[in-house]
Design a protein around this motif. Sequence first.
Motif, PDB file in Angstrom:
ATOM      1  N   GLN A 139       0.834  -1.192  -0.058  1.00 59.84           N
ATOM      2  CA  GLN A 139      -0.209  -0.030   0.034  1.00 59.84           C
ATOM      3  C   GLN A 139       0.876   1.277   0.239  1.00 59.84           C
ATOM      4  O   GLN A 139       2.104   1.103   0.228  1.00 59.84           O
ATOM      5  N   TYR A 140       0.104   2.189  -0.415  1.00 61.86           N
ATOM      6  CA  TYR A 140       1.213   3.540  -0.309  1.00 61.86           C
ATOM      7  C   TYR A 140       0.245   4.839  -0.443  1.00 61.86           C
ATOM      8  O   TYR A 140      -0.888   4.572  -0.762  1.00 61.86           O
ATOM      9  N   VAL A 141       0.737   6.080   0.172  1.00 62.22           N
ATOM     10  CA  VAL A 141       0.215   7.263  -0.266  1.00 62.22           C
ATOM     11  C   VAL A 141       1.201   8.255  -0.704  1.00 62.22           C
ATOM     12  O   VAL A 141       2.365   8.047  -0.372  1.00 62.22           O
ATOM     13  N   ILE A 142       0.949   9.261  -1.570  1.00 64.36           N
ATOM     14  CA  ILE A 142       1.840  10.384  -1.787  1.00 64.36           C
ATOM     15  C   ILE A 142       1.032  11.637  -1.634  1.00 64.36           C
ATOM     16  O   ILE A 142      -0.107  11.752  -2.072  1.00 64.36           O
ATOM     17  N   LEU A 143       1.711  12.720  -1.142  1.00 65.37           N
ATOM     18  CA  LEU A 143       1.419  13.894  -0.940  1.00 65.37           C
ATOM     19  C   LEU A 143       1.178  14.744  -2.335  1.00 65.37           C
ATOM     20  O   LEU A 143       2.071  14.674  -3.150  1.00 65.37           O
ATOM     21  N   ALA A 261      -7.053  28.611   0.473  1.00 62.52           N
ATOM     22  CA  ALA A 261      -7.501  28.091  -0.902  1.00 62.52           C
ATOM     23  C   ALA A 261      -6.601  26.737  -1.468  1.00 62.52           C
ATOM     24  O   ALA A 261      -7.074  26.030  -2.485  1.00 62.52           O
ATOM     25  N   MET A 262      -5.465  26.628  -0.857  1.00 57.35           N
ATOM     26  CA  MET A 262      -4.581  25.602  -1.129  1.00 57.35           C
ATOM     27  C   MET A 262      -4.135  24.832   0.061  1.00 57.35           C
ATOM     28  O   MET A 262      -3.713  25.634   0.954  1.00 57.35           O
ATOM     29  N   THR A 263      -3.577  23.715   0.179  1.00 54.27           N
ATOM     30  CA  THR A 263      -2.898  23.053   1.016  1.00 54.27           C
ATOM     31  C   THR A 263      -2.082  21.718   0.543  1.00 54.27           C
ATOM     32  O   THR A 263      -2.414  21.471  -0.691  1.00 54.27           O
ATOM     33  N   ILE A 264      -1.490  21.047   1.359  1.00 50.84           N
ATOM     34  CA  ILE A 264      -0.897  19.828   0.940  1.00 50.84           C
ATOM     35  C   ILE A 264      -1.122  18.750   1.842  1.00 50.84           C
ATOM     36  O   ILE A 264      -0.972  18.706   3.139  1.00 50.84           O
ATOM     37  N   HIS A 265      -1.563  17.453   1.290  1.00 52.74           N
ATOM     38  CA  HIS A 265      -1.922  16.297   2.145  1.00 52.74           C
ATOM     39  C   HIS A 265      -1.793  15.355   1.063  1.00 52.74           C
ATOM     40  O   HIS A 265      -1.607  15.548  -0.040  1.00 52.74           O
ATOM     41  N   HIS A 266      -2.470  14.134   1.568  1.00 55.05           N
ATOM     42  CA  HIS A 266      -2.456  12.864   0.742  1.00 55.05           C
ATOM     43  C   HIS A 266      -3.972  12.443   0.620  1.00 55.05           C
ATOM     44  O   HIS A 266      -4.792  12.825   1.174  1.00 55.05           O
ATOM     45  N   ILE A 267      -4.188  11.437   0.069  1.00 56.77           N
ATOM     46  CA  ILE A 267      -5.551  10.665  -0.168  1.00 56.77           C
ATOM     47  C   ILE A 267      -6.172  10.185   0.960  1.00 56.77           C
ATOM     48  O   ILE A 267      -7.459  10.275   0.963  1.00 56.77           O
ATOM     49  N   GLY A 268      -5.481  10.206   2.231  1.00 48.95           N
ATOM     50  CA  GLY A 268      -6.309   9.660   3.237  1.00 48.95           C
ATOM     51  C   GLY A 268      -7.108  10.716   3.810  1.00 48.95           C
ATOM     52  O   GLY A 268      -7.826  10.305   4.417  1.00 48.95           O
ATOM     53  N   CYS A 289       9.368  23.274  -8.648  1.00 48.86           N
ATOM     54  CA  CYS A 289      10.053  24.515  -8.254  1.00 48.86           C
ATOM     55  C   CYS A 289      11.366  24.323  -8.375  1.00 48.86           C
ATOM     56  O   CYS A 289      11.984  23.223  -8.182  1.00 48.86           O
ATOM     57  N   GLY A 290      12.043  25.130  -8.943  1.00 52.10           N
ATOM     58  CA  GLY A 290      13.695  25.418  -9.236  1.00 52.10           C
ATOM     59  C   GLY A 290      14.121  24.186 -10.028  1.00 52.10           C
ATOM     60  O   GLY A 290      15.302  23.665  -9.938  1.00 52.10           O
ATOM     61  N   GLY A 291      13.363  23.818 -10.871  1.00 53.85           N
ATOM     62  CA  GLY A 291      13.914  22.654 -12.029  1.00 53.85           C
ATOM     63  C   GLY A 291      13.500  21.275 -11.578  1.00 53.85           C
ATOM     64  O   GLY A 291      13.919  20.476 -12.364  1.00 53.85           O
ATOM     65  N   GLY A 292      12.617  21.134 -10.438  1.00 49.22           N
ATOM     66  CA  GLY A 292      12.378  19.668 -10.266  1.00 49.22           C
ATOM     67  C   GLY A 292      10.963  19.666  -9.672  1.00 49.22           C
ATOM     68  O   GLY A 292      10.481  20.621  -9.151  1.00 49.22           O
ATOM     69  N   HIS A 293      10.729  18.576  -9.422  1.00 52.98           N
ATOM     70  CA  HIS A 293       9.249  18.131  -8.415  1.00 52.98           C
ATOM     71  C   HIS A 293       9.942  17.087  -7.311  1.00 52.98           C
ATOM     72  O   HIS A 293      11.006  16.408  -7.504  1.00 52.98           O
ATOM     73  N   TRP A 294       9.364  17.393  -6.153  1.00 56.15           N
ATOM     74  CA  TRP A 294       9.508  16.474  -5.015  1.00 56.15           C
ATOM     75  C   TRP A 294       8.503  16.552  -3.964  1.00 56.15           C
ATOM     76  O   TRP A 294       7.855  17.463  -3.860  1.00 56.15           O
ATOM     77  N   THR A 295       7.909  15.273  -3.894  1.00 52.87           N
ATOM     78  CA  THR A 295       6.949  15.140  -2.870  1.00 52.87           C
ATOM     79  C   THR A 295       6.967  14.024  -2.174  1.00 52.87           C
ATOM     80  O   THR A 295       7.727  12.874  -2.512  1.00 52.87           O
ATOM     81  N   ALA A 296       6.426  13.756  -0.894  1.00 56.38           N
ATOM     82  CA  ALA A 296       6.634  12.900   0.113  1.00 56.38           C
ATOM     83  C   ALA A 296       5.809  11.528  -0.303  1.00 56.38           C
ATOM     84  O   ALA A 296       4.683  11.510  -0.637  1.00 56.38           O
ATOM     85  N   PHE A 297       6.521  10.478  -0.300  1.00 58.97           N
ATOM     86  CA  PHE A 297       6.031   9.392  -0.464  1.00 58.97           C
ATOM     87  C   PHE A 297       5.905   8.403   1.041  1.00 58.97           C
ATOM     88  O   PHE A 297       6.794   8.352   1.803  1.00 58.97           O
ATOM     89  N   GLY A 298       4.574   7.725   1.158  1.00 58.19           N
ATOM     90  CA  GLY A 298       4.271   7.220   2.382  1.00 58.19           C
ATOM     91  C   GLY A 298       4.087   5.548   2.172  1.00 58.19           C
ATOM     92  O   GLY A 298       3.265   5.296   1.467  1.00 58.19           O
ATOM     93  N   ASP A 299       4.915   4.800   2.819  1.00 57.56           N
ATOM     94  CA  ASP A 299       5.203   3.346   2.357  1.00 57.56           C
ATOM     95  C   ASP A 299       4.458   2.486   3.374  1.00 57.56           C
ATOM     96  O   ASP A 299       4.629   2.745   4.510  1.00 57.56           O
ATOM     97  N   THR A 358      -2.439  11.199  -7.184  1.00 53.75           N
ATOM     98  CA  THR A 358      -1.454  10.596  -6.632  1.00 53.75           C
ATOM     99  C   THR A 358      -0.747   9.427  -7.512  1.00 53.75           C
ATOM    100  O   THR A 358       0.495   9.709  -7.466  1.00 53.75           O
ATOM    101  N   THR A 359      -1.186   9.234  -8.348  1.00 50.72           N
ATOM    102  CA  THR A 359      -0.519   8.178  -9.285  1.00 50.72           C
ATOM    103  C   THR A 359       0.543   9.040 -10.261  1.00 50.72           C
ATOM    104  O   THR A 359       1.322   8.640 -10.826  1.00 50.72           O
TER     105      THR A 359
END
Length: 409
Positions: A139-143, A261-268, A289-299, A358-359
């Motif tokens: 299982q997994y989630v991604i922000l 109007a915006m925030t960051i979280h995951h599908i949970g 941002c600044g040339g790339g993407h980065w988001t947190a992975f929950g495993d 998420t995907t």
Amino acid sequence: MKTITRTSGLAAALLASTVLFAGTAIGQEVNFWYHFDNADNPMSDLVAKFEAANPGITINAENVPWNSYYDQLYTSIVADNGPDVAMVKMTAQPRLIEMGALEPIDDRLAGWAGKADIQDDLFNLTAAADGTHYYLPVQYVILYLYYRADLFADAGLTPPTTCDEFRSAAVALTKDTNGDGQIDQYGFGFRGGKGGHDHWASFTVSRDGVGFGPGELTSAAGVAGTQFVLGLFQKDKVFPPSAPNDGFKEVIGAFQGGTTAMTIHHIGSSADMVKALGDKVSAVPVPECGGGHWTAFGDESTAVFSAAEDKDAAWKWTAFLSSEGNNAKFNEATGQLPVTKSDTANWTLHDKRFVDATTASLPFAHLYPNVSETADFTNTVWPIAMQRALIGEITAEEMNAEIDALFNK
């Protein structure tokens, strides 16, 4: 002569029963540890399905309380009475490898028909530092970025794809909506308290050459990332004034209430979002941002342990849980996403827009450094430094230097 014959017959019968017992009751038993919060879960149904398809293999599934899960796991391994298979997180992998507790599964993966159905990138995310695979994702989630679709539509805006677009949208959505001269709607709900490192990382660690290695956060790009976050609060004022102390409850409540109007979280959190807002809420990947993407992975994965008496049976159970249909059933109880492409395509537990966000984020999802210092980073170093930086006690450069010093002593 009769006595000898009778004795021999008893011995043969005893020997036969011993062999049968060893082959089925002991050699074909798999002890499995998992942790589900809800007692009403599908594990018994999954066990029954597996045992029906695999006569002679018995699954002993034990739901171990989460608050003592790893303490019990490590203790049981040392005492040589641990499970054969267990749910495990990446944060536990280095210690389990050091203990010699994990069975490599690369050879088994190579011959497993179900491998192609696992979501792309999950095997890269769950591999050990040397590339060996010990974990099978379950299982997994991604922000991702939640946004108020109604507020965006009213302002004639589209969801941001870059940091520049994000800032412009946040500024446009920060306003006095009732004409009393006071700002009552903010562009972004930033989590400045504990747990907010995921917000900061998406704006900072995404930048080219920035990470947690020596000198990466203290580089010009690393400092610029943190300064971008500080500027949103101090200069643009697109975070609520409470942002330095806001935690999960405050951030989600403000978003649902229309304060942000915006925030960051995951599908949970998506079910509660939809319950509160319906079609007024949607989601997209975090901005570049600044040339790339980065988001947190929950495993969460499963692993076969090296001490398992029947590794073939243990692997069969492990693979079963990550196979089409079974994985969907498993994750109906977790509230997280299935790891199989087939189950994801037919997934109805979460609305499709959140599954798609998420995907779409999988190619740039990351884990924090899998080292002991990460716990200090998330629990104390980051929250304290971030709060001090937001209120102007330290600079972006000083904040990043503190984090760099933690990871690169």
